[in-house]
Design a protein around this motif. Sequence first.
Motif, PDB file in Angstrom:
ATOM      1  N   ASN A 180       0.854  -1.180   0.000  1.00  0.00           N
ATOM      2  CA  ASN A 180       0.000   0.000   0.000  1.00  0.00           C
ATOM      3  C   ASN A 180       0.900   1.243   0.000  1.00  0.00           C
ATOM      4  N   ARG A 181       0.913   1.965  -1.114  1.00  0.00           N
ATOM      5  CA  ARG A 181       1.833   3.096  -1.264  1.00  0.00           C
ATOM      6  C   ARG A 181       1.596   4.185  -0.224  1.00  0.00           C
ATOM      7  N   ASP A 182       0.327   4.398   0.136  1.00  0.00           N
ATOM      8  CA  ASP A 182       0.017   5.446   1.112  1.00  0.00           C
ATOM      9  C   ASP A 182       0.730   5.163   2.429  1.00  0.00           C
ATOM     10  N   ILE A 183       0.662   3.897   2.862  1.00  0.00           N
ATOM     11  CA  ILE A 183       1.289   3.546   4.144  1.00  0.00           C
ATOM     12  C   ILE A 183       2.810   3.635   4.024  1.00  0.00           C
ATOM     13  N   PHE A 184       3.353   3.107   2.921  1.00  0.00           N
ATOM     14  CA  PHE A 184       4.805   3.165   2.733  1.00  0.00           C
ATOM     15  C   PHE A 184       5.292   4.623   2.742  1.00  0.00           C
ATOM     16  N   ASP A 185       4.555   5.509   2.060  1.00  0.00           N
ATOM     17  CA  ASP A 185       4.941   6.920   2.022  1.00  0.00           C
ATOM     18  C   ASP A 185       4.877   7.530   3.421  1.00  0.00           C
ATOM     19  N   ASP A 186       3.821   7.197   4.130  1.00  0.00           N
ATOM     20  CA  ASP A 186       3.623   7.775   5.453  1.00  0.00           C
ATOM     21  C   ASP A 186       4.746   7.355   6.404  1.00  0.00           C
ATOM     22  N   VAL A 187       5.147   6.095   6.326  1.00  0.00           N
ATOM     23  CA  VAL A 187       6.193   5.598   7.217  1.00  0.00           C
ATOM     24  C   VAL A 187       7.576   6.003   6.699  1.00  0.00           C
ATOM     25  N   GLY A 188       7.642   6.286   5.412  1.00  0.00           N
ATOM     26  CA  GLY A 188       8.919   6.673   4.826  1.00  0.00           C
ATOM     27  C   GLY A 188       9.746   5.483   4.376  1.00  0.00           C
ATOM     28  N   ILE A 189       9.107   4.534   3.746  1.00  0.00           N
ATOM     29  CA  ILE A 189       9.823   3.355   3.257  1.00  0.00           C
ATOM     30  C   ILE A 189       9.803   3.357   1.739  1.00  0.00           C
ATOM     31  N   ASN A 190      10.943   3.056   1.154  1.00  0.00           N
ATOM     32  CA  ASN A 190      11.037   2.939  -0.290  1.00  0.00           C
ATOM     33  C   ASN A 190      11.126   1.454  -0.638  1.00  0.00           C
ATOM     34  N   SER A 191      10.181   0.994  -1.446  1.00  0.00           N
ATOM     35  CA  SER A 191      10.130  -0.447  -1.738  1.00  0.00           C
ATOM     36  C   SER A 191      11.408  -0.919  -2.427  1.00  0.00           C
ATOM     37  N   GLU A 192      12.108  -0.019  -3.114  1.00  0.00           N
ATOM     38  CA  GLU A 192      13.319  -0.435  -3.824  1.00  0.00           C
ATOM     39  C   GLU A 192      14.452  -0.803  -2.873  1.00  0.00           C
ATOM     40  N   ASP A 193      14.330  -0.353  -1.607  1.00  0.00           N
ATOM     41  CA  ASP A 193      15.360  -0.713  -0.628  1.00  0.00           C
ATOM     42  C   ASP A 193      15.150  -2.112  -0.055  1.00  0.00           C
ATOM     43  N   LEU A 194      13.976  -2.681  -0.320  1.00  0.00           N
ATOM     44  CA  LEU A 194      13.654  -3.954   0.338  1.00  0.00           C
ATOM     45  C   LEU A 194      14.128  -5.145  -0.487  1.00  0.00           C
ATOM     46  N   THR A 195      15.403  -5.142  -0.829  1.00  0.00           N
ATOM     47  CA  THR A 195      15.906  -6.225  -1.661  1.00  0.00           C
ATOM     48  C   THR A 195      16.509  -7.350  -0.842  1.00  0.00           C
ATOM     49  N   ASP A 196      16.807  -7.094   0.433  1.00  0.00           N
ATOM     50  CA  ASP A 196      17.306  -8.195   1.254  1.00  0.00           C
ATOM     51  C   ASP A 196      16.460  -8.339   2.520  1.00  0.00           C
ATOM     52  N   TRP A 197      16.492  -9.531   3.066  1.00  0.00           N
ATOM     53  CA  TRP A 197      15.630  -9.944   4.181  1.00  0.00           C
ATOM     54  C   TRP A 197      15.795  -9.037   5.400  1.00  0.00           C
ATOM     55  N   GLU A 198      17.063  -8.606   5.688  1.00  0.00           N
ATOM     56  CA  GLU A 198      17.287  -7.772   6.870  1.00  0.00           C
ATOM     57  C   GLU A 198      16.563  -6.431   6.736  1.00  0.00           C
ATOM     58  N   SER A 199      16.677  -5.808   5.557  1.00  0.00           N
ATOM     59  CA  SER A 199      15.995  -4.522   5.418  1.00  0.00           C
ATOM     60  C   SER A 199      14.485  -4.712   5.411  1.00  0.00           C
ATOM     61  N   PHE A 200      14.051  -5.867   4.922  1.00  0.00           N
ATOM     62  CA  PHE A 200      12.619  -6.150   4.946  1.00  0.00           C
ATOM     63  C   PHE A 200      12.121  -6.221   6.393  1.00  0.00           C
ATOM     64  N   LEU A 201      12.861  -6.965   7.238  1.00  0.00           N
ATOM     65  CA  LEU A 201      12.454  -7.086   8.643  1.00  0.00           C
ATOM     66  C   LEU A 201      12.491  -5.720   9.334  1.00  0.00           C
ATOM     67  N   ASP A 202      13.511  -4.901   8.992  1.00  0.00           N
ATOM     68  CA  ASP A 202      13.574  -3.542   9.551  1.00  0.00           C
ATOM     69  C   ASP A 202      12.319  -2.751   9.189  1.00  0.00           C
ATOM     70  N   ALA A 203      11.937  -2.874   7.898  1.00  0.00           N
ATOM     71  CA  ALA A 203      10.766  -2.134   7.424  1.00  0.00           C
ATOM     72  C   ALA A 203       9.510  -2.587   8.177  1.00  0.00           C
ATOM     73  N   VAL A 204       9.405  -3.907   8.401  1.00  0.00           N
ATOM     74  CA  VAL A 204       8.250  -4.431   9.139  1.00  0.00           C
ATOM     75  C   VAL A 204       8.182  -3.775  10.516  1.00  0.00           C
ATOM     76  N   GLU A 205       9.347  -3.684  11.166  1.00  0.00           N
ATOM     77  CA  GLU A 205       9.382  -3.066  12.500  1.00  0.00           C
ATOM     78  C   GLU A 205       8.966  -1.598  12.449  1.00  0.00           C
ATOM     79  N   GLN A 206       9.505  -0.893  11.438  1.00  0.00           N
ATOM     80  CA  GLN A 206       9.176   0.533  11.285  1.00  0.00           C
ATOM     81  C   GLN A 206       7.673   0.731  11.090  1.00  0.00           C
ATOM     82  N   ILE A 207       7.089  -0.095  10.221  1.00  0.00           N
ATOM     83  CA  ILE A 207       5.653   0.039   9.940  1.00  0.00           C
ATOM     84  C   ILE A 207       4.849  -0.222  11.206  1.00  0.00           C
TER      85      ILE A 207
END
Lengths: 428, 315
Positions: A155-182
């Motif tokens: 959901n782009r609205d949520i990603f924008d609001d939290v400040g996450i760029n989907s292009e950064d989520l190429t590895d599992w660690e950054s993905f888990l970080d993003a989950v925590e941030q959200i």
Amino acid sequence: MTLRFDKRTLLASTGFALASLMTVGAASAQTEVRWMHIEANAAYLAVWESLVEQYNAENPDVNVTMTFLENEAFKARLPTLLQSDAAPHLFYSWGGGVLRAQAETGQLMDLTDAMMENDGEWANSYTPASLGGLTFDDRIWAVPYQMGTVSFFYNRDIFDDVGINSEDLTDWESFLDAVEQIKDAGYVPIAVGGGERWPVHFYWSYLAMRIGGQEVVDNAKTGAGEGFRHPAFVRTGEELARLGALDPFQPGYLAATWPQTLGYFGDGNAAMILSFQNTHPQQANNAADGQGLSQDQLGRFPFPSVEGGDGLVTDTLGGLDGWAVSAGAPPETLDFLKWFTNEENQRIMAQNRMIIPVAVGAEDGVEDPLMLESALQLGASTWHQNYFDQDFGPSLGRVINDISVEIVSDNMSPEQSVQMLEDEFMLQ
Amino acid sequence: MTSGIQALANTVGQKIRENSRPVRHDRPIGPARWPVIILFLPPALMLFTLFVIMPIGEAAWYSMYNWTGYGRPENFVGTRNFEVLFRNNAFRLALWNTGLIMLVSIVIQVPLALWLAMLLARKMPGVVGFRLIFFLPYVLADVAAGLIWRFVYDGDYGLFAALFGFFGLDSPHVLADRNVAIYAVLAVVVWKYFGFHMMLFIAGLQAIDRNLLEAADIDGASGWQKFRYVTLPLLGSTVRLSIFFAIIGSLQLFDVVMPLTGGGPSNSTETIVTFLYSYGVMRMQIGFGSAAGVVLFVICVVLAFTYKRVLMRND
């Protein structure tokens, strides 16, 4: 109790019986082709129905009839149905171990000769990857229908609001970080249909693919090498448990069905969903307002790679579906299938956002941008793996579903899960 | 006063003995009756064999094979399916849950039904309406009831969500909680089937001779004493029958659970029959599923016969 027949009832019932006999007589002049499907989406069904109508009109001596069975009911009833006189002539297949098990019992029609006629004219009308996936020991067991790939939708609205760029989520660690941030921002990071179990097995499958790579997964399938004892499978469990420990899913996810989950995501309640290529129309279909998220609000990215893993981010997990034909089906079934999956009809279905086509030349029918992204990813796939719960056969596949849910909900250790898989494999 | 009630209790006891004295049918089967037997027995016997005896025998046979359900069973594995079955945690949980359902049916459902029946067996205005309302859940199709309750329990869009939301609270997701889900299922089971037992009891209560209750009134018995010494003993056979149905029903519970939880989360609401379906039929392990079926059959037979022999021998 006594039954009394007066003359009139007797006459009426005799008349009725005669009339029904005559109807049967009239119908049997045509060849009936019984098609059993599991499509519950009314919009998709309408497209099929109009195609069937067209075919029936063009072929007066053939009558294609459609019967619906709900997905799980279909899987449960098929073995009995196939061995009865009421066997459907063509039915849906997800390929893999289940199709193979059916083929081995002699209940399916071997399609090789028919498709290879005239220098393989029919066979060559499909992409080689799709045909290859439905072929075992050089025999073709199903007519290709669609290919798909599972990936993350967000959901782009949520990603924008939290400040996450989907292009950064190429590895599992950054993905888990993003989950925590959200989660910290007060959103539900991921919607998942834990009640049906298989939506969770996508996580386990992708982790196993990213960590173990193709050889390890293939070995597990056949029992070669270390099979499920390969350390990659314990690590798969560990990484899945790490995700589960973040409590990333919607409340009550363990009871959520798949349509509910799509609706939850479509209503804008969750940031991400790991789902099929046709998520855009499906989330709209299941959203409370029937609209769901719009094209601009939706984004998509492939399952991230895992550090130290042997799999590539370009390896894809997804369906390779086809139409299987039962052994006793009339030859008209093949004629219908050939027509139904030809370039023109596949293009129509692609335009209706139903499928990523497998007929050569029909790919230009894919107009939905998100679907197109999936199609491109598939086109560039370095290894396409069928859904684990189909590919590993009906019983081992379901164990994979079970352990995925147990691990993610902290009810089973990664070591125990591997033990369960091994035990089940031994039983095969 | 007490002695009056005692005397009444004795009368009641005598009445019960009179009613339940076993009647023996010792008439010899004479030649005159043979045509009747030859004419009327075969159809029933054939149907019974075809639909009851044969499936039981087949299940016992399949249970010794590793069989997917296609073709003929050929891979003989002896007792392996049973060994795996009893090692299976989900099956042990299913056994435990089935026992729990049985217990709740007997300890909560049957007394609740009896209490309501006591209220509704009287002749009062509106009684028929209440009987209908309480009987309604039983008339409802099991699958429909399961789906309705799934919606009721739903913590996002369901009735629970609305109820808790009204008080400004976050709704629990009861069906998603391993520790709670089974109690949610039990509540539905009690709700669904108490009406059936209530109807049995109402019928039983209406058959009780009102003179006995009047006699108790004259003796000055309290409401509890009338229930304890007159109603309950005379209702004995109905209570025993009702408990019998509750036990058999608990063993067969399936259709309510499937749409409600499907046996999840983590098998925590699995019953023997849902286990048989999920692990046998859905996984194409018909041999393994048949083994579960055989175990269920043995439990049913043992329970039913013991119960009939021990508790219902005079009914």
